[in-house]
Scaffold this motif. Structure first.
Motif, PDB file in Angstrom:
ATOM      1  N   MET A 235       0.827  -1.204   0.000  1.00  0.00           N
ATOM      2  CA  MET A 235       0.000   0.000   0.000  1.00  0.00           C
ATOM      3  C   MET A 235       0.859   1.250   0.000  1.00  0.00           C
ATOM      4  SD  MET A 235      -3.361  -0.493   2.411  1.00  0.00           S
ATOM      5  CE  MET A 235      -3.706   1.266   2.317  1.00  0.00           C
ATOM      6  N   GLN A 236       1.950   1.231   0.755  1.00  0.00           N
ATOM      7  CA  GLN A 236       2.844   2.383   0.782  1.00  0.00           C
ATOM      8  C   GLN A 236       3.400   2.681  -0.611  1.00  0.00           C
ATOM      9  OE1 GLN A 236       5.852   1.537   3.709  1.00  0.00           O
ATOM     10  NE2 GLN A 236       4.506   1.930   5.453  1.00  0.00           N
ATOM     11  N   ILE A 237       3.815   1.641  -1.326  1.00  0.00           N
ATOM     12  CA  ILE A 237       4.349   1.822  -2.673  1.00  0.00           C
ATOM     13  C   ILE A 237       3.290   2.407  -3.598  1.00  0.00           C
ATOM     14  CG2 ILE A 237       5.267   0.603  -4.690  1.00  0.00           C
ATOM     15  CD1 ILE A 237       6.559  -1.380  -2.743  1.00  0.00           C
ATOM     16  N   TYR A 238       2.062   1.894  -3.481  1.00  0.00           N
ATOM     17  CA  TYR A 238       0.992   2.407  -4.332  1.00  0.00           C
ATOM     18  C   TYR A 238       0.708   3.873  -4.023  1.00  0.00           C
ATOM     19  CZ  TYR A 238      -3.632   3.212  -6.242  1.00  0.00           C
ATOM     20  OH  TYR A 238      -4.695   3.750  -6.914  1.00  0.00           O
ATOM     21  N   MET A 239       0.628   4.222  -2.733  1.00  0.00           N
ATOM     22  CA  MET A 239       0.344   5.598  -2.336  1.00  0.00           C
ATOM     23  C   MET A 239       1.448   6.542  -2.808  1.00  0.00           C
ATOM     24  SD  MET A 239      -2.573   5.773  -0.903  1.00  0.00           S
ATOM     25  CE  MET A 239      -3.797   4.952   0.111  1.00  0.00           C
ATOM     26  N   VAL A 250      -8.656   6.954  -2.168  1.00  0.00           N
ATOM     27  CA  VAL A 250      -8.346   5.706  -1.454  1.00  0.00           C
ATOM     28  C   VAL A 250      -8.421   5.931   0.061  1.00  0.00           C
ATOM     29  CG1 VAL A 250      -6.571   3.984  -1.004  1.00  0.00           C
ATOM     30  CG2 VAL A 250      -6.946   4.810  -3.334  1.00  0.00           C
ATOM     31  N   LEU A 251      -7.860   7.036   0.541  1.00  0.00           N
ATOM     32  CA  LEU A 251      -7.882   7.322   1.970  1.00  0.00           C
ATOM     33  C   LEU A 251      -9.302   7.562   2.467  1.00  0.00           C
ATOM     34  CD1 LEU A 251      -4.765   9.661   2.262  1.00  0.00           C
ATOM     35  CD2 LEU A 251      -4.991   7.334   3.158  1.00  0.00           C
ATOM     36  N   LYS A 252     -10.143   8.170   1.640  1.00  0.00           N
ATOM     37  CA  LYS A 252     -11.535   8.393   2.034  1.00  0.00           C
ATOM     38  C   LYS A 252     -12.260   7.070   2.244  1.00  0.00           C
ATOM     39  CE  LYS A 252     -15.828  10.651   0.590  1.00  0.00           C
ATOM     40  NZ  LYS A 252     -16.504  11.432  -0.483  1.00  0.00           N
ATOM     41  N   VAL A 253     -12.057   6.137   1.307  1.00  0.00           N
ATOM     42  CA  VAL A 253     -12.652   4.808   1.459  1.00  0.00           C
ATOM     43  C   VAL A 253     -12.085   4.119   2.695  1.00  0.00           C
ATOM     44  CG1 VAL A 253     -12.880   2.520   0.427  1.00  0.00           C
ATOM     45  CG2 VAL A 253     -13.117   4.558  -1.001  1.00  0.00           C
ATOM     46  N   LEU A 254     -10.787   4.265   2.905  1.00  0.00           N
ATOM     47  CA  LEU A 254     -10.144   3.661   4.078  1.00  0.00           C
ATOM     48  C   LEU A 254     -10.765   4.203   5.364  1.00  0.00           C
ATOM     49  CD1 LEU A 254      -7.805   1.773   4.975  1.00  0.00           C
ATOM     50  CD2 LEU A 254      -6.358   3.794   5.069  1.00  0.00           C
ATOM     51  N   ASP A 271      -5.689  -3.028   0.636  1.00  0.00           N
ATOM     52  CA  ASP A 271      -4.467  -3.677   0.159  1.00  0.00           C
ATOM     53  C   ASP A 271      -4.792  -4.731  -0.897  1.00  0.00           C
ATOM     54  OD1 ASP A 271      -1.637  -3.993   0.259  1.00  0.00           O
ATOM     55  OD2 ASP A 271      -1.915  -5.845   1.399  1.00  0.00           O
ATOM     56  N   GLU A 272      -5.895  -5.456  -0.690  1.00  0.00           N
ATOM     57  CA  GLU A 272      -6.325  -6.440  -1.685  1.00  0.00           C
ATOM     58  C   GLU A 272      -6.767  -5.746  -2.972  1.00  0.00           C
ATOM     59  OE1 GLU A 272      -7.322 -10.364  -3.136  1.00  0.00           O
ATOM     60  OE2 GLU A 272      -5.941  -9.503  -1.672  1.00  0.00           O
ATOM     61  N   ALA A 273      -7.427  -4.598  -2.837  1.00  0.00           N
ATOM     62  CA  ALA A 273      -7.837  -3.838  -4.018  1.00  0.00           C
ATOM     63  C   ALA A 273      -6.620  -3.367  -4.807  1.00  0.00           C
ATOM     64  CB  ALA A 273      -8.697  -2.649  -3.596  1.00  0.00           C
ATOM     65  N   VAL A 274      -5.579  -2.939  -4.118  1.00  0.00           N
ATOM     66  CA  VAL A 274      -4.347  -2.524  -4.787  1.00  0.00           C
ATOM     67  C   VAL A 274      -3.730  -3.705  -5.537  1.00  0.00           C
ATOM     68  CG1 VAL A 274      -1.976  -1.745  -4.391  1.00  0.00           C
ATOM     69  CG2 VAL A 274      -3.872  -0.622  -3.203  1.00  0.00           C
ATOM     70  N   ARG A 275      -3.758  -4.864  -4.910  1.00  0.00           N
ATOM     71  CA  ARG A 275      -3.189  -6.058  -5.547  1.00  0.00           C
ATOM     72  C   ARG A 275      -3.953  -6.419  -6.815  1.00  0.00           C
ATOM     73  NH1 ARG A 275      -3.721 -11.456  -5.910  1.00  0.00           N
ATOM     74  NH2 ARG A 275      -5.718 -11.442  -4.797  1.00  0.00           N
ATOM     75  N   LEU A 276      -5.291  -6.219  -6.806  1.00  0.00           N
ATOM     76  CA  LEU A 276      -6.126  -6.557  -7.954  1.00  0.00           C
ATOM     77  C   LEU A 276      -6.264  -5.411  -8.946  1.00  0.00           C
ATOM     78  CD1 LEU A 276      -8.994  -8.436  -6.034  1.00  0.00           C
ATOM     79  CD2 LEU A 276      -7.110  -9.465  -7.334  1.00  0.00           C
ATOM     80  N   ASN A 277      -5.556  -4.285  -8.633  1.00  0.00           N
ATOM     81  CA  ASN A 277      -5.648  -3.099  -9.498  1.00  0.00           C
ATOM     82  C   ASN A 277      -7.094  -2.628  -9.622  1.00  0.00           C
ATOM     83  OD1 ASN A 277      -4.558  -1.035 -11.030  1.00  0.00           O
ATOM     84  ND2 ASN A 277      -4.774  -2.169 -12.963  1.00  0.00           N
ATOM     85  N   GLN A 284     -13.609  -0.945  -4.361  1.00  0.00           N
ATOM     86  CA  GLN A 284     -13.176  -1.179  -2.985  1.00  0.00           C
ATOM     87  C   GLN A 284     -14.364  -1.465  -2.071  1.00  0.00           C
ATOM     88  OE1 GLN A 284      -9.927   1.491  -1.538  1.00  0.00           O
ATOM     89  NE2 GLN A 284     -10.062   2.397  -3.568  1.00  0.00           N
ATOM     90  N   GLN A 285     -15.436  -0.721  -2.259  1.00  0.00           N
ATOM     91  CA  GLN A 285     -16.629  -0.964  -1.445  1.00  0.00           C
ATOM     92  C   GLN A 285     -17.190  -2.355  -1.732  1.00  0.00           C
ATOM     93  OE1 GLN A 285     -17.925   0.818   0.911  1.00  0.00           O
ATOM     94  NE2 GLN A 285     -17.304   2.955   0.640  1.00  0.00           N
ATOM     95  N   SER A 286     -17.217  -2.738  -3.009  1.00  0.00           N
ATOM     96  CA  SER A 286     -17.726  -4.058  -3.380  1.00  0.00           C
ATOM     97  C   SER A 286     -16.857  -5.164  -2.805  1.00  0.00           C
ATOM     98  CB  SER A 286     -17.780  -4.172  -4.910  1.00  0.00           C
ATOM     99  OG  SER A 286     -18.212  -5.460  -5.302  1.00  0.00           O
TER     100      SER A 286
END
Length: 334
Positions: A235-239, A250-254, A271-277, A284-286
């Motif tokens: 997640m850090q790398i993505y951010m 992303v932070l709002k959803v978090l 983190d799973e959403a980031v992995r699945l792009n 993310q909500q889904s």
């Protein structure tokens, strides 16, 4: 004061009673003035504590250690036998409980002068104790503090700083202070955040989760917050690589997911959403609902021969034939 009173209560509850009188030094924690002739002015909180447990406090003469030399010796004895080497522990309350248990074990030896076991002598003393009150004394300190523009406040003459919440910037917050914790409360005395109490040179204690919504509005502040360190490396790398607008979404959803089931499950989802792009808010909500929705598992239906066969009803354009087959009146019911 909180440490002193909590320690006394712990002793009372451990031995199952209250001594009729206790000898004290003239510590400024409880004595505000030494009066000529032997009197003492004591703090209101300590006076209420003594009245609650029906204790008669006896104060020693200033700078007269010989009046309680045996007690001073016992302090050294415990230090040498129980605190060497210096113990390391995570929870002070648990460590104090273990120390009391070791003191119980230590009493299983002969008294230096009475030719009897210390535990036997103590049992005789316990028979003279006052009973514990049905309601324990609340040893916590209740006070207030003014927060700064960041929603933080200080205690101990500015030495230690704690966070409240961005919702309480430049306002008065209620505090409940014990020996181990500082609890921040709103005007209705509802908990906002609870911190481990600071001592010594440790300067600041932050709970970053109440600031998550604020950080989502200003995503550039993420790297300077503790939220960033709480994220997994992926997640850090993505951010680090996404633009501020995307980072803010992303932070709002978090923040929204954290309010539902906590930060750990929210981070796992993102983190799973980031992995699945799949980092858009809807995905993310889904993904969160699919992972954490309380839906029972339904096994697949077995294809058995007992299932009824479909019946083909030929009616072409004649609805009367369909009405007759269904036996529900059809057009006759309007």
């Amino acid at each position: 004061m909180e440490c002193l009173l909590e320690g006394l209560v712990a002793i009372f509850e451990h031995i199952g009673g209250v001594p009729t009188e206790i000898w004290f030094d003239n510590t400024r924690t409880i004595v505000t003035k030494v009066i000529k002739g032997g009197g003492r002015d004591i703090t209101e909180h300590f006076q209420r504590f003594c009245e609650h447990y029906r204790i008669r406090p006896i104060f020693m003469n200033p700078e007269s250690g010989l009046e309680k030399g045996n007690v001073e010796n016992k302090v050294g004895y415990l230090r040498r036998n129980e605190l060497v080497p210096v113990p390391r522990f995570d929870d002070l309350t648990e460590e104090n409980g273990r120390l009391l248990d070791r003191c119980e074990t230590d009493m299983r030896r002969e008294h230096y002068d009475a030719d009897r076991f210390i535990s036997e002598l103590f049992e005789e003393d316990k028979a003279r104790l006052l009973p514990l009150p049905s309601v324990p004394f609340d040893t916590a300190l209740y006070t207030t503090s003014k927060t700064d523009k960041y929603g933080k406040f200080t205690l101990d003459a500015g030495k230690h700083r704690y966070s409240a919440s961005p919702a309480f910037c430049e306002s008065i917050v209620n505090l409940k202070i014990t020996s181990s914790a500082v609890t921040v409360m709103d005007a209705d005395m509802h908990k906002v955040v609870r911190h481990k109490r600071l001592y010594g040179d440790e300067h600041e204690r932050m709970d970053w989760l109440p600031y998550l919504t604020y950080i989502a509005r200003k995503p550039r502040s993420l790297r300077n917050s503790g939220i960033y360190d709480m994220m997994p490396q992926s997640m850090q790398i993505y951010m680090n690589n996404c633009e501020n607008k995307e980072c803010g979404r992303v932070l709002k959803v978090l923040a929204e997911l954290t309010e539902r089931t906590g930060f750990a499950s929210a981070v796992k989802t993102v983190d799973e959403a980031v992995r699945l792009n799949a980092t858009d808010p809807d995905s993310q909500q889904s993904l969160y609902r699919r992972t954490y929705a309380d839906v029972p598992f339904l096994p697949p239906l077995e294809n058995k021969a007992l299932l009824p066969q479909q019946k083909v009803i030929p009616f072409r354009n004649d609805l009367k034939m369909l009405d007759a087959a269904l036996k529900k009146g059809g057009v006759l019911n309007g």
